[in-house]
Motif scaffolding. Structure first.
Motif, PDB file in Angstrom:
ATOM      1  N   GLN A  79       0.836  -1.196   0.000  1.00  0.00           N
ATOM      2  CA  GLN A  79       0.000   0.000   0.000  1.00  0.00           C
ATOM      3  C   GLN A  79       0.878   1.256   0.000  1.00  0.00           C
ATOM      4  OE1 GLN A  79      -3.268  -0.219  -0.372  1.00  0.00           O
ATOM      5  NE2 GLN A  79      -3.113  -2.464  -0.340  1.00  0.00           N
ATOM      6  N   CYS A  80       0.470   2.242  -0.777  1.00  0.00           N
ATOM      7  CA  CYS A  80       1.222   3.497  -0.865  1.00  0.00           C
ATOM      8  C   CYS A  80       0.234   4.664  -0.915  1.00  0.00           C
ATOM      9  CB  CYS A  80       2.118   3.495  -2.100  1.00  0.00           C
ATOM     10  SG  CYS A  80       3.139   4.975  -2.266  1.00  0.00           S
ATOM     11  N   ASN A  81       0.518   5.717  -0.152  1.00  0.00           N
ATOM     12  CA  ASN A  81      -0.379   6.880  -0.113  1.00  0.00           C
ATOM     13  C   ASN A  81      -0.316   7.701  -1.402  1.00  0.00           C
ATOM     14  OD1 ASN A  81      -1.244   6.279   2.494  1.00  0.00           O
ATOM     15  ND2 ASN A  81       0.470   7.383   3.423  1.00  0.00           N
ATOM     16  N   PRO A  87       0.188  -1.167  -9.639  1.00  0.00           N
ATOM     17  CA  PRO A  87       0.210  -1.637  -8.246  1.00  0.00           C
ATOM     18  C   PRO A  87       1.622  -2.071  -7.841  1.00  0.00           C
ATOM     19  CG  PRO A  87      -1.630  -2.608  -9.454  1.00  0.00           C
ATOM     20  CD  PRO A  87      -0.780  -1.909 -10.466  1.00  0.00           C
ATOM     21  N   ILE A  88       1.972  -1.820  -6.597  1.00  0.00           N
ATOM     22  CA  ILE A  88       3.303  -2.177  -6.092  1.00  0.00           C
ATOM     23  C   ILE A  88       3.229  -3.581  -5.502  1.00  0.00           C
ATOM     24  CG2 ILE A  88       5.174  -1.522  -4.550  1.00  0.00           C
ATOM     25  CD1 ILE A  88       4.058   1.313  -4.571  1.00  0.00           C
ATOM     26  N   ARG A  89       3.956  -4.507  -6.109  1.00  0.00           N
ATOM     27  CA  ARG A  89       3.941  -5.898  -5.650  1.00  0.00           C
ATOM     28  C   ARG A  89       5.343  -6.318  -5.208  1.00  0.00           C
ATOM     29  NH1 ARG A  89       0.460  -6.070 -10.208  1.00  0.00           N
ATOM     30  NH2 ARG A  89      -1.685  -6.655  -9.638  1.00  0.00           N
ATOM     31  N   LEU A  90       5.380  -6.941  -4.066  1.00  0.00           N
ATOM     32  CA  LEU A  90       6.636  -7.463  -3.526  1.00  0.00           C
ATOM     33  C   LEU A  90       6.655  -8.971  -3.711  1.00  0.00           C
ATOM     34  CD1 LEU A  90       9.265  -7.238  -1.833  1.00  0.00           C
ATOM     35  CD2 LEU A  90       7.829  -7.511   0.205  1.00  0.00           C
ATOM     36  N   THR A 203       2.933   8.988 -10.178  1.00  0.00           N
ATOM     37  CA  THR A 203       2.233   9.796 -11.190  1.00  0.00           C
ATOM     38  C   THR A 203       1.819  11.160 -10.651  1.00  0.00           C
ATOM     39  OG1 THR A 203       0.120   8.781 -10.534  1.00  0.00           O
ATOM     40  CG2 THR A 203       1.336   7.739 -12.341  1.00  0.00           C
ATOM     41  N   HIS A 204       2.517  11.664  -9.672  1.00  0.00           N
ATOM     42  CA  HIS A 204       2.187  12.970  -9.100  1.00  0.00           C
ATOM     43  C   HIS A 204       2.368  14.061 -10.163  1.00  0.00           C
ATOM     44  CE1 HIS A 204       2.043  16.341  -6.301  1.00  0.00           C
ATOM     45  NE2 HIS A 204       1.581  15.489  -5.391  1.00  0.00           N
TER      46      HIS A 204
END
Length: 215
Positions: A79-81, A87-90, A203-204
């Motif tokens: 999860q990332c703010n 999506p960030i997958r580990l 993507t800021h």
């Protein structure tokens, strides 16, 4: 679990008859040849004289499937703010499974030590000599149980170049209990891949903020 662990104490390459048979089998499966081509190779008289433990590629693949598979791959979505492109997958192996795989490695077993020691320059015991981890004070102070030291290594690398230039940080794990001279030999696989730490693309709208998030 390795169901043939006892037999591998006598023959390290079981279910194969010898190291030479294992090398030949490994080459066949890694060569890129089709199953038909490998079968044709096995039917050659010069190959049949080797008395291999298999006559067809189907039997060879069946033997390979019985070999220990190693630690399983797991995946966890992080999860990332801040918003990201994907999506960030580990992706990771269970750490204890990796440690167990290193401890049960038959080629490493003679080179793994669990007993801390102290080395002095003279009998007066004034000046200590520090060599590897087991000769240091941290290992000496935790005696009374099995002493294990973990070595982690991290480096950035490309995973996919042709599809999106995907990059990650491979996190490798080894044991400080392994003789340093042995641990430095790449061919012995003394380092196992523990995890692939993802590098997210943010993507800021503000480029400065985006750069800060990447750092």
């Amino acid at each position: 679990q390795d169901e043939h662990a006892e037999k591998r104490r006598e023959n390290l390459y079981y279910l194969f008859a010898s190291a030479k048979e294992w090398q030949f089998s490994s080459w066949c499966l890694r060569s890129g040849l089709s199953m038909a081509a490998i079968n044709s190779l096995l039917l050659l008289s010069i190959i049949s004289k080797l008395s291999l433990s298999f006559q067809m590629v189907k039997a060879l693949r069946a033997q390979i499937e019985v070999l220990p598979s190693g630690p399983p791959w797991l995946c966890k979505q992080m999860q990332c703010n801040a918003p990201t492109k994907q999506p960030i997958r580990l992706f990771y192996h269970p750490a204890l499974d990796c440690v167990q795989a290193l401890l049960s490695h038959p080629l490493l077993a003679p080179h793994i030590s669990f007993i801390p020691w102290r080395v002095w320059t003279s009998a007066a015991r004034i000046c200590r000599i520090y060599e590897d981890w087991l000769s240091r004070e941290c290992a000496w102070n935790i005696q009374g149980t099995t002493v294990l030291g973990v070595v982690l290594s991290l480096d950035k690398t490309n995973i996919l170049i042709m599809r999106g230039n995907c990059m990650a940080y491979p996190l490798l794990i080894s044991l400080a209990n392994i003789d340093p001279m042995i641990r430095s030999k790449i061919l012995l696989h003394t380092y196992l891949l523990l995890a692939l730490l993802p590098i997210p693309k943010f993507t800021h709208k503000d480029t400065r903020t985006q750069s800060l998030l990447h750092d």
